[in-house]
Design a protein around this motif. Sequence first.
Motif, mmCIF file in Angstrom:
data_model
loop_
_atom_site.group_PDB
_atom_site.id
_atom_site.type_symbol
_atom_site.label_atom_id
_atom_site.label_comp_id
_atom_site.label_asym_id
_atom_site.label_seq_id
_atom_site.Cartn_x
_atom_site.Cartn_y
_atom_site.Cartn_z
ATOM 1 N N PHE A 152 11.496 40.781 -89.904
ATOM 2 C CA PHE A 152 12.577 40.043 -90.530
ATOM 3 C C PHE A 152 12.015 38.828 -91.271
ATOM 4 O O PHE A 152 10.908 38.346 -90.982
ATOM 5 N N GLN A 153 12.851 38.325 -92.208
ATOM 6 C CA GLN A 153 12.506 37.115 -92.961
ATOM 7 C C GLN A 153 13.743 36.238 -93.093
ATOM 8 O O GLN A 153 14.872 36.735 -93.186
ATOM 9 N N ARG A 154 13.509 34.909 -93.091
ATOM 10 C CA ARG A 154 14.595 33.969 -93.359
ATOM 11 C C ARG A 154 14.040 32.820 -94.189
ATOM 12 O O ARG A 154 12.958 32.296 -93.896
ATOM 13 N N VAL A 155 14.790 32.434 -95.242
ATOM 14 C CA VAL A 155 14.390 31.331 -96.117
ATOM 15 C C VAL A 155 15.371 30.189 -95.914
ATOM 16 O O VAL A 155 16.583 30.356 -96.106
ATOM 17 N N HIS A 156 14.855 29.022 -95.472
ATOM 18 C CA HIS A 156 15.682 27.831 -95.245
ATOM 19 C C HIS A 156 15.607 26.922 -96.464
ATOM 20 O O HIS A 156 14.523 26.713 -97.038
ATOM 21 N N GLU A 157 16.760 26.374 -96.860
ATOM 22 C CA GLU A 157 16.826 25.421 -97.955
ATOM 23 C C GLU A 157 16.783 24.000 -97.417
ATOM 24 O O GLU A 157 17.531 23.662 -96.489
ATOM 25 N N ILE A 187 4.562 31.351 -91.024
ATOM 26 C CA ILE A 187 5.257 30.174 -91.527
ATOM 27 C C ILE A 187 4.684 29.856 -92.911
ATOM 28 O O ILE A 187 3.495 29.510 -93.034
ATOM 29 N N GLU A 188 5.527 29.991 -93.920
ATOM 30 C CA GLU A 188 5.093 29.726 -95.293
ATOM 31 C C GLU A 188 3.806 30.520 -95.585
ATOM 32 O O GLU A 188 3.699 31.701 -95.279
ATOM 33 N N SER A 189 2.820 29.844 -96.141
ATOM 34 C CA SER A 189 1.549 30.503 -96.487
ATOM 35 C C SER A 189 0.471 30.246 -95.447
ATOM 36 O O SER A 189 -0.708 30.526 -95.681
ATOM 37 N N TYR A 190 0.861 29.731 -94.305
ATOM 38 C CA TYR A 190 -0.094 29.479 -93.238
ATOM 39 C C TYR A 190 -0.529 30.817 -92.632
ATOM 40 O O TYR A 190 0.161 31.831 -92.741
ATOM 41 N N ASN A 225 9.879 29.426 -95.749
ATOM 42 C CA ASN A 225 9.903 30.874 -95.541
ATOM 43 C C ASN A 225 9.373 31.185 -94.145
ATOM 44 O O ASN A 225 8.246 30.835 -93.814
ATOM 45 N N MET A 226 10.196 31.860 -93.346
ATOM 46 C CA MET A 226 9.817 32.262 -91.987
ATOM 47 C C MET A 226 9.896 33.781 -91.883
ATOM 48 O O MET A 226 10.853 34.407 -92.359
ATOM 49 N N GLN A 227 8.870 34.397 -91.242
ATOM 50 C CA GLN A 227 8.848 35.839 -91.025
ATOM 51 C C GLN A 227 8.480 36.116 -89.570
ATOM 52 O O GLN A 227 7.602 35.451 -89.007
ATOM 53 N N TRP A 228 9.183 37.114 -88.961
ATOM 54 C CA TRP A 228 8.914 37.522 -87.585
ATOM 55 C C TRP A 228 8.823 39.056 -87.538
ATOM 56 O O TRP A 228 9.608 39.747 -88.185
ATOM 57 N N TYR A 241 11.286 45.322 -75.666
ATOM 58 C CA TYR A 241 11.848 44.761 -76.878
ATOM 59 C C TYR A 241 11.243 43.384 -77.176
ATOM 60 O O TYR A 241 10.476 42.826 -76.384
ATOM 61 N N CYS A 242 11.624 42.810 -78.334
ATOM 62 C CA CYS A 242 11.271 41.439 -78.721
ATOM 63 C C CYS A 242 12.552 40.662 -78.985
ATOM 64 O O CYS A 242 13.589 41.239 -79.328
ATOM 65 N N ALA A 243 12.459 39.354 -78.854
ATOM 66 C CA ALA A 243 13.573 38.467 -79.190
ATOM 67 C C ALA A 243 13.011 37.057 -79.349
ATOM 68 O O ALA A 243 11.880 36.776 -78.925
ATOM 69 N N PHE A 244 13.804 36.180 -79.990
ATOM 70 C CA PHE A 244 13.442 34.768 -79.958
ATOM 71 C C PHE A 244 14.716 33.947 -79.790
ATOM 72 O O PHE A 244 15.817 34.372 -80.163
ATOM 73 N N LEU A 245 14.578 32.739 -79.209
ATOM 74 C CA LEU A 245 15.693 31.860 -78.896
ATOM 75 C C LEU A 245 15.210 30.413 -78.977
ATOM 76 O O LEU A 245 14.029 30.148 -79.220
ATOM 77 N N ASN A 246 16.158 29.478 -78.752
ATOM 78 C CA ASN A 246 15.841 28.045 -78.837
ATOM 79 C C ASN A 246 15.098 27.739 -80.148
ATOM 80 O O ASN A 246 14.014 27.167 -80.167
ATOM 81 N N TYR A 247 15.730 28.132 -81.229
ATOM 82 C CA TYR A 247 15.133 28.006 -82.557
ATOM 83 C C TYR A 247 15.511 26.635 -83.133
ATOM 84 O O TYR A 247 16.677 26.366 -83.417
ATOM 85 N N TYR A 248 14.499 25.757 -83.261
ATOM 86 C CA TYR A 248 14.712 24.403 -83.775
ATOM 87 C C TYR A 248 13.789 24.160 -84.968
ATOM 88 O O TYR A 248 12.612 24.544 -84.952
ATOM 89 N N ILE A 249 14.345 23.511 -86.015
ATOM 90 C CA ILE A 249 13.539 23.009 -87.130
ATOM 91 C C ILE A 249 13.970 21.579 -87.386
ATOM 92 O O ILE A 249 15.156 21.308 -87.631
ATOM 93 N N ALA A 250 13.033 20.644 -87.296
ATOM 94 C CA ALA A 250 13.299 19.238 -87.584
ATOM 95 C C ALA A 250 12.565 18.860 -88.871
ATOM 96 O O ALA A 250 11.364 19.133 -89.013
ATOM 97 N N VAL A 251 13.299 18.241 -89.791
ATOM 98 C CA VAL A 251 12.733 17.804 -91.066
ATOM 99 C C VAL A 251 12.419 16.317 -90.974
ATOM 100 O O VAL A 251 13.294 15.515 -90.626
#
Length: 1493
Positions: A152-157, A187-190, A225-228, A241-251
Amino acid sequence: MFVDIPPYPFLFSSSSNFTDDSAGWGLVSLTVSSGYCPQNCKECEVSFQCKTCIGSLLRYRDGRCIQNCHKPYQKANDTHCTDYDDETPYSKFLIQEYIDYANDLTQRNQYTLLSASSQPNVNFLKGVDILYSYWKTYRVFGGPYVWAQAKFQRVHEIQDPHHSITIGFDILFGPTFPQSGSFIFTIESYPTESIDIGMVPNPNDDGTKTFRVYYKIIHNTNSLNMQWECFGIENEPVTSYCAFLNYYIAVHQCQPFCLQCTDQHTCTQWNSTYNVNVIKFSQSECLGNQYYSRNEVKCLTCPSSCTSCTSPIDCQGCLDTYTLTKLGCVCKKNQYEDLNQCHDCPTLCTQCLNTNYCIECFLTDFREQVNGQCVCMQGYYPQISNSICLQCHIFCKTCNGPSYTDCLICNDISDIEHNGNTCKCPDKKFYEEFSNSCINCHSTCLTCFTNNMNGCLTCDETQNRVLKGLKCECSAGYYENANVCQNCPVSEDTSLTQCYVSCASNILIWHFPGCASCDTGFQLVNTECQPICGDLQILGNEECDDDNRVLNDKCFNCRFQCPAHCLTCNIDTILPCSDVCGDGLVTGLEECEDGNDIQFDGCYHCKFQCQASCTRCLMGICQECAGGWYIDPLTWKCNERCGDLMLVGEEQCEDANQSDTDGCKECRYFCRIGCSSCNYDTGICLACEFPGFVPKQFFCQNDCGDGLVVVDPYGFFAEVCDDLGCNSDCKSCKQGYLLINSICEPICYDSLLVEKEMCEDSYILPYRGCQNCKIKCQLSCLVCDTTGKGCLQCDIGYEIIDYICYSICGDKIITIDEECDDGNLIIGDGCHFCQYSCQDSCLDCIKGKCLNCLDNYELVLSVCQLKCENQIKIPQEQCDYILFSNDGCYQCFQCSENCEICQNGICTICQTNFELDNIYNNCIPIKKTKFDLEINCVQMKDNQCLTQNQEFIDFITNPDLEFDICPQNCKICKFNNCIECKQGYYGQKCISKCGDNIITSQEECDEGKGRLINQCSNCKLVCPDFCKLCVFGICQECQSGFYLDIVSNTCYSICGDNILASNEVCDDGNDIEYDGCFQCQYQCEIECADCQFAQCVQCLESFFLVQSKLKCESLQSCEAQDGFYYESFSNSCVNLCGDGIVAGNEECDDSNMIPYDGCNECKFQCSELCTLCDKGICLNQSCPLGTILINNSCCGDSILNGDEECDDGNNIDFDGCSNCQYQCNQFCGVCLKGICVECIQGFELDNEKCVEDEDYNKQTESQKPNNLNQNQNEVCRHDECAFSLRPRMRLLFLNQTFSHQYVEINFDQQVQFTESPDEEQFQTFEILIQDLKEQYYNIQLYTIVGISQDLQVVQYIIDIEIFQELQEKPNLQVFLIQNVVNSNNQTIIQPQQSILLNSPRIMSEELKSKVIAMSQTNKAFMITAISISLVSLIFGEASLFIETLSTLQYQSYLKFINLEYPENLYIYFQTSEMHYYKKRRQLNKYYWKVCII
């Protein structure tokens, strides 16, 4: 918001100003702190903000000190716990998702599926649009049935300028996620990161594993840009299976007004509105009289009272008249602020708003605040030169001076007389303090100070009496006759001594003509010389002379006059009499007198006293309590307010919740469920309810490491395992172990040697050194190789062949594999092939010794010998007659005639053409067999040759060829005779011989032929012990209670299967010691001294046999179990229904046997009319058709019951009875028991009904054209009316406690005063008991919710105490004397109500004294009985001691019987101390403990 701590309750409110109806808001938490510096803080930087925490605690962003930093959005360093959005001064969250159960439907469209496995049923089993699932208390992205092989991919503005971001989320792996799988994210181009299951150390309790990801990266673009990816071909969606939770992004944003920056301090481009002179970023950029505001990003001016500051409340210096505090520069408590100056309040105020308005007064001055002024309290008056108010005269309720002539309002004294400003008792009456009333004087007195004849102050002249001393005596010329003064006769009568008068020189003469002159100090009064009172001379009948007319100074009217509370007095009496505190009389300096020495009951040591928690005490009644306390309106005492986080008074703990699982319940220490014994003084659990748990603080925790796998039935703790292979948390097995049936079993052959394994080699052949990871060789092996070879050294008597031990038969060493070893192979000598063996002729052989022989054999030294020469020939004998030794017969054996060589009767070689028959010791001719004839035979039939060499056989000359009929096991048959038998068969009939070591078809075995001797008996294979059905030595079915092991061919019993087998004495299905049966053998408990068939008949010393269980037990203690009592028959603690304590299987306990009162026989029970009952509370009741349910009774059935006042069987209003309560006509003003005695204005009484007064209405009609009509059940304006019920006052009888009865006043609507009542004469109700004088009862009115200027539901409680026995039930009347209306300004229908009380329960003081005396006698009896029993115990009579204790115990149970006891028995039970004794064991010593109920 920071405020000072107010001394009174305060209101906090908040509201929103949203204009959008779809918007909303809420408070996450609200904390009210009473401290300036947070708890556990070592140093504060500014108020409420901690700078340094104590110990290892961490400083948090809100200034608190916290224990740990475990939230998923936090990072800890040495001293701080930092949230992601607090890592820089300008950080804030961009994303906070999958942190709880919350669902956001918009999230689905924000995630893009980049790739997924083409295999079916790998992803999205719940639907292609469902990308979430639930795990524990979280909603997670992916998870079971959703995500196993997909990317999956998600793009944050990101709009705001920033320099870096922090990203954190938890990866969740399924419980069986494979080693080959991984979780990949970018994470991005890292560089891409890959997390596999081996990087996660410990699993969760459900087998899943979680891994925390944290990254802080440099970032300044507007998108992220985030990809999992959940990767792995072995992944499946159920448990892998796989999953993720407690998803935080601080700017981490730039400084305000900054468009581009490199960090939080360095801005490379400012926007056009930035002003360097206004915008500031720290305190160092501010002036001395300024402080830095982070919210406004600039420096603000300090408060006007501060000279310098660091925040609005943290001043560094103050202006003159201000005081520096932790809340800034403020005025003192007795000051107010005006024009930046502090001014002192008026002297009468402790606090004020200005010079003219006080908000708090000095209680020590007996002043209270009224309309902003400190005025004297009721019963006190002001002084001109002193601020302290003085107490009024006892006759005055309010006054302006100390005398009874300075009264404004008279006190509540019976028969007091109010005239102008004077309050006094009427003539011929005096004030009695005890009854608080004016009491009649003696009949001879006009005024008095006591009610006896020596207490007069003035006399009634109409009775011809004059005051002599303190007594009104007859005047001169009168004498006393039947309490009447009669005229003395003119003529002298010596019998009338009172008619003589005293003259000069103390001479008595007849009253007529009387005295002519008097001595000095006397005066002539009515022909009699009387001493002059007030001349300071004591003459005549004077007792004293103090020249005044003051009462209570020892002398009044020249007679000794005792002051109040002085019994006798004379010239030597010292006044005032010392106060006797506790005598029930308020005297001298005493402020109060309650006759006891109890603290905090309003009066202590005869001084008014409230509790220490009371902050405002008026005459022993608390008006205000300190923080953490509240006033009980019934007792006017301060009670602890549980739940306010303030630990005060007798509160043991304070956690502001109602949970009973955190160690604190209702502000008392409370052990959590599961704890069977708790010390409620310390809140420490002492013992646990279930095995496998140990006390810890206030709860029971599983004892990990005790070997017991336990699960807390209450859900707090659970163990998965508890053995050597289990981890220290008992949640999972160690590496190399697999959980099987709650036991961590080692995984054999995994090349990992663990504790429970002896070896780890995959050699599975028996006796090769390691089998199932355990060392496995023969028992005869001394040195066992664990690498797969086998035995390296055998025990003596064995030899190694291919690393296996074999016993050496013939070495004369008996091993466990041998029964015997005689060193030879002789048959029949007792041991053959190392197995016990006897002769064939032996009938009974035991361990190689023959005990009995066959017939014709005799036993000689354990050997069977033939009985020869007994003239009886048996088949085993060839001859039986006596000849010489060479005659051919020797020991019953004889050689045949065709024998060539014969030795001792046995032929060894036969003659030519004869052969030897070894069985019968006979030489027989050699016959041609069919095989010899087959060569020349042409035709054969049934072993007969019919045609031979073209010739017919001559059957006459060859009779032997007629038929070859031989035994089945014959090998060579000739002419019907068996020439040779098959191997193992003997004789002409070819019979098998058991014991020849040859197994034939008729034999299953033959001793010594490859089997142990104990496996074969009489050539039959021996069946295993306890076998029921056996075939060829193989058991097919075992006896009852036994189980078949087909591998070892054995029948074995299982001890503990609850099936009694023949080799078991008992089997109770468990492995519990001392329960009567242990390891299938009878066993009593360890305390038993004599055990017979699992039943104990006698116990060890210090234990006794419990009859109900027939077991030995120590004496059970019931002290720590509230509501349980000792029961000797079962030696157990049982609950007692009726003791008022809910315990055991009781649902409730109301201490009575009254049915249908909510609880009966300790089970919830509602009324008979109840159709739906929940825990004693009826949720639905029904009544017969035509009736209605009111107060738990059916109204309208014409049956008077319950709380019904009447029941007329109808529902007609205003007919005298409505809803089973008295009710008059709607226009009635005063109603008594349904009969109207007075109508309201505008109506007149006609035949007990109120009808319209036409004259009155005509008179007032012209005056009310525009007025509302609110006196009926309608509201009218002009000609328009609307129906509206008028409010009604109701009386409800609550309960009765001995002499006290309680009645509630309420209204059926919300009511209020029509206007502000007159405070000087304010009284809402007038309450009295009909036809009963006030001195015989006392009424107290308690306001729960009082009538005020605002509409509200009103409630009052009346406490009635009656002092006199009555023949009839008293009638309580309540008059509402204030104007009270409802919301439509309608007045009360019946402002006067009455209710019948119960008959008073009065017990005299004499009876009370007798009850107490009786209880003391009972106490003495108990002590005597206990003493006698103790003496008997010392002399060995323990039975008398136990019986005495049982009797006392039964007596103590009497008070718990479900009966309503009278007051005398109640006092008896309260004052009696019921003793019982319990025996307990401690440190192998025994003590008797005395307990008091």
